[in-house]
Design an enzyme around this catalytic site. Structure first.
Site, PDB file in Angstrom:
ATOM      1  N   TYR A  26      -4.719   3.623   7.966  1.00 18.09           N
ATOM      2  CA  TYR A  26      -6.049   3.027   8.191  1.00 18.09           C
ATOM      3  C   TYR A  26      -6.606   3.475   9.540  1.00 18.09           C
ATOM      4  CZ  TYR A  26      -3.664   0.239   4.706  1.00 18.09           C
ATOM      5  OH  TYR A  26      -2.930  -0.152   3.630  1.00 18.09           O
TER       6      TYR A  26
ATOM      7  N   VAL B  77       1.156  -3.590   4.007  1.00 14.23           N
ATOM      8  CA  VAL B  77       1.166  -4.857   4.748  1.00 14.23           C
ATOM      9  C   VAL B  77       2.436  -5.671   4.530  1.00 14.23           C
ATOM     10  CG1 VAL B  77      -1.327  -5.171   4.962  1.00 14.23           C
ATOM     11  CG2 VAL B  77      -0.140  -6.072   2.954  1.00 14.23           C
TER      12      VAL B  77
ATOM     13  N   LYS C   3       0.426   3.410  -2.927  1.00 21.31           N
ATOM     14  CA  LYS C   3      -0.751   4.268  -3.106  1.00 21.31           C
ATOM     15  C   LYS C   3      -0.413   5.755  -3.057  1.00 21.31           C
ATOM     16  CE  LYS C   3      -3.637   0.649  -1.106  1.00 21.31           C
ATOM     17  NZ  LYS C   3      -4.362   0.183   0.097  1.00 21.31           N
TER      18      LYS C   3
ATOM     19  N   SER D 168       0.803  -1.235   0.000  1.00 22.88           N
ATOM     20  CA  SER D 168       0.000   0.000   0.000  1.00 22.88           C
ATOM     21  C   SER D 168       0.827   1.272   0.000  1.00 22.88           C
ATOM     22  CB  SER D 168      -0.929   0.038   1.215  1.00 22.88           C
ATOM     23  OG  SER D 168      -1.867  -0.997   1.131  1.00 22.88           O
TER      24      SER D 168
ATOM     25  N   TYR E  93      -3.884  -2.811 -10.150  1.00 21.04           N
ATOM     26  CA  TYR E  93      -3.774  -2.579  -8.704  1.00 21.04           C
ATOM     27  C   TYR E  93      -2.903  -3.639  -8.020  1.00 21.04           C
ATOM     28  CZ  TYR E  93      -5.208  -2.257  -3.801  1.00 21.04           C
ATOM     29  OH  TYR E  93      -5.204  -2.164  -2.444  1.00 21.04           O
TER      30      TYR E  93
END
Lengths: 309, 309, 309, 309
Positions: free
Chosen positions: A243, A261, A67, A64, A191
């Site tokens: 998050y 992660v 991103k 992530s 993705y």
């Protein structure tokens, strides 16, 4: 920057010695084999010098953390129109929650939860073949890090392609509201692949430099984004980058940051440095346990928190 | 600090000229009469000089801005044990949502949503009579602002006592989980009264100085809280200070800040200044419309965003 | 009706012998002392004969079973206008959930969850003093059961007055949306007291007769409600009478029924009988464990399920 | 059964005359062309006679009405083990909600919401090819209705295959929790196709006979399911058969029933009749508007409500 190298070295040693290391993510089978003993750190200062220690040159799956870069790329393509399809508020929910999407007509709360990042990927993909879009993302990473050796770990991408049912649910759900323009499989293919980019801490810290320096590469002076956009990306990282552990990260570390992660975290000390840490063991919110502790130690010793010296 | 005074003056004039002013809160009847044309601003710099303009000396109901100070006070009493009863993550929900409480066993997500602030008030109250607790809060505000004229607007407090059914619901709900120790009516009495404290922008900016200066009053040098605690309160303000508009405030303004439905906002530029703005018209998230615009203009012109010059 | 008496007797003996008895409710302190070994059953047939066994004459706290009768009374007062303030869909949530209220503007999903029953009580109260409203409810129960000895257990009412924080939260929450007309304390006072009515199985089964016989007392022939209203109250009992265990009750028992945390259940076999069972041990959904098993055995042996012989 | 035919005829005429007809479903493009003026009704009594009127022989897309039959088939295969993968409580949510799945670990609340029916289809599919499973479902329908002409409308199935993103989201979401055993595309393929079965009211009422008669075909005497299972399927239809309009249907009609977005409803009067109605205009909960009104009129005139004569 001898002091910085010493601090970084000390932290790497302290982290190696800690018995608590979190749990390696298992939901992507290919990541489950990572060694929880690994720890790397790299800090690129304003003058371009790099302080690094531990497994700072070992590539890991950035997941992530990618991103941040796809958001940057998508903003470059469509500008603020991006925010019609993705919000920029913290979600108060785990990374893969679908509840918020139902309440808000398929519009993901922010670009750093999975749903939001899939929507951002869909923006990059529009008008292109998946292979082209992916090539563009990888080349952007190589350009930012000034390192053509950055690659996609196909085994990781394939592993998530096979098992990413929850992301497939999120994407189809958004598609049902018209939030995605491209075929779901195309968007998810891109993705899963950009999440599978492998980078070392050193490479990742290099790639983040523009966010620490008003949108510019501090060495070449080349502008990647405007100063305002750099600030705003940092703001979204700070409020949404971890998050439902974003508040905790801000409270303890005090820097904009984005975790993955795979155990990596990119953190930005505005005006000072771009920082990457990596350790595969995760805490309950899915963020690197030692990574966060290392960043907490670093900002404390150097007085780098954005919230006060 | 002539430049700062000029910038502040300009912004006050620009704000006065804007046709869009948001809507004055009506859910507390006593606040509904506020004049949407009001606008005040005050900035206290590191050297103690004050730049101020507009209705900077008119007292207004600080409402939820008081939560920054009750949090500070409660942390002083029980330290990090406070976090057993209140979280510190953004909620992703409106200020008065009760849904999150049901999912999380009555523990409010953070100290700045109503439920969290009620729990913080309950901590301050424990071991005291409501009148004593309230006296302590008011004296703390007077001490921080160096101004003994700060007072509670009893009409506003009475108005909310009569109509605050939703806050009464939140308090009883937490009480059912054992999160509140004191009788609900006592805790709410103190809560409604500290929200009804009336202050001017000048007073409010003075009261916030310690957060901008590592926990100290920059003039007297007296320590209010430790540097670490000041940073952490700033962090919670940044991630949670504007309810479900916190991401937006970070994105646009780039400073820790706390808003109130009376139209006030306290913002902190760490190492630089404590800032208070006031204009009673609110946006959809319940935050001062012109207040936020004024802060956005200020940080942009002065390069004060914590996310980069 | 010798057969029925034999079946009822058998079931009472089987229930006494079972080792699994559920857990007695503890959240109302005064109920916590109930003896889990208690079991009573009473069935009033169309001809007025009563088959009863076990602790069928011991009064217990009917708690939420009272909601069937307050609904009947409130419909008598305001007719179908009642449904503007209360829905009639199953909630899919526990009896005391507040989440649904937030999503649906303070309108409770149905009259048998706590919020809905509080709103129904508020309707009965309007235009009266609490004492009068309560008197009306008790007299209605005495009239239906043909038994002037039915009383309110003041110790139970006082116990819930002291501890009913969650119900107080629900009531204040609805009040904030204007769903309640009366002062919250008045409405809750009446609510806590009618929940504290004490009745035996025999009395409760007598009181339910009108629902089994098209709205009429089968002996006196007096009409309590219209046949259509009786059917509709039965329908709401079937879909909503056991909170988030309503589907399970319909699946296993196949009769309209309403349970209470005191361990009582009123069930209606339309055209055939009114049935009351009582055993204080509860299952996970807060419904009497042995009570449901007894009703399941009864409908199976007698072929009384509404879903087929 | 001359009376019944007269009642059915009258109702068909009344329905034709009504100006309010609801809105035809548009989310499956192929269904959007249905004529809102259509209305059909068929009632099969205990003696096998059929009373029918209106467009009673026009095939329509039965959509979710098929879920009653797939549930029956799946229970025949795995018995009560089915309930490990699907609940049997009303959901309190729209037919395609995903929120409940997140809260309950991917276990759908009941077999009649979309997620639950997909899980039931997955059970039928296990150990078979999609084509075989689908063949089995269609043959089961033909057997129950005693009519080999029942077919799948491939255009409707293809339409939903192309556009069923929300069902694809639900299926992938359950897959991520391990609730589905087969490849998502296989399960959805069978699901979309059995929803696309076309039947007339007459055929549908014939197919439902076993539920009205203790699990047996009343003419041939052949047992389809045990009496207990027939009762239980009826119970689930009553509490869950109309999504978040289930309470309303029970309240107004008083029969177990299952609706589909094609505008069909199957209703069961236990011991009396199997009833099918069809009219494509839907109400806000996605249930046939005239269909429900017709059933309400029918049960009222014939005294067939399970809740009292």
């Amino acid at each position: 920057m001898p002091d910085l190298q010493r601090v970084v070295q000390e932290i790497a040693e302290e982290m190696r010695a800690r018995p608590d290391r979190g749990d390696v993510a298992t939901y992507i089978p290919e990541l489950a084999g990572a060694d929880p003993a690994s720890f790397g750190i790299a800090v690129v200062g304003a003058d371009g010098e790099v302080a690094a220690a531990g497994d700072c040159d070992l590539p890991f799956s950035i997941q992530s953390v990618s991103k941040v870069f796809t958001l940057t790329l998508a903003l470059g393509k469509v500008g603020d129109r991006l925010w019609r399809r993705v919000g920029r508020e913290p979600s108060g929910s785990p990374f893969n929650s679908i509840v918020q999407l139902e309440a808000e007509q398929g519009i993901p709360r922010n670009p750093f939860i999975n749903a939001g990042a899939i929507a951002v990927t869909d923006i990059i993909l529009s008008g292109h073949q998946p292979r082209e879009a992916l090539g563009e993302i990888v080349r952007f990473m190589q350009f930012l890090a000034d390192d053509a050796s950055i690659f996609i770990d196909e085994a990781v991408a394939a592993s998530e392609q096979r098992t990413g049912f929850r992301n497939r649910a999120l994407a189809n759900y958004m598609k049902s509201f018209g939030v995605l323009e491209n075929p779901v499989d195309h968007t998810l293919g891109v993705y899963f692949h950009h999440c599978a980019i492998a980078m070392s801490c050193r490479q990742l810290a290099m790639a983040g430099r523009f966010l620490a320096h008003n949108g510019r590469n501090p060495e070449s002076g080349l502008s990647v984004v405007s100063p305002e956009r750099a600030r705003r990306i940092n703001a979204v990282m700070l409020t949404c980058g971890h998050y439902d552990g974003s508040g905790e990260f801000a409270y303890r570390v005090g820097l904009p940051g984005k975790s993955g992660v795979g155990g990596g975290i990119l953190a930005i000390a505005p005006g000072r440095a771009s920082i990457a840490v990596w350790s595969p063991g995760l805490d309950a919110s899915g963020n690197s346990h030692l990574g966060r502790l290392a960043l907490e130690a670093l900002t404390q010793r150097l007085g780098w928190s954005v919230f006060g010296g």
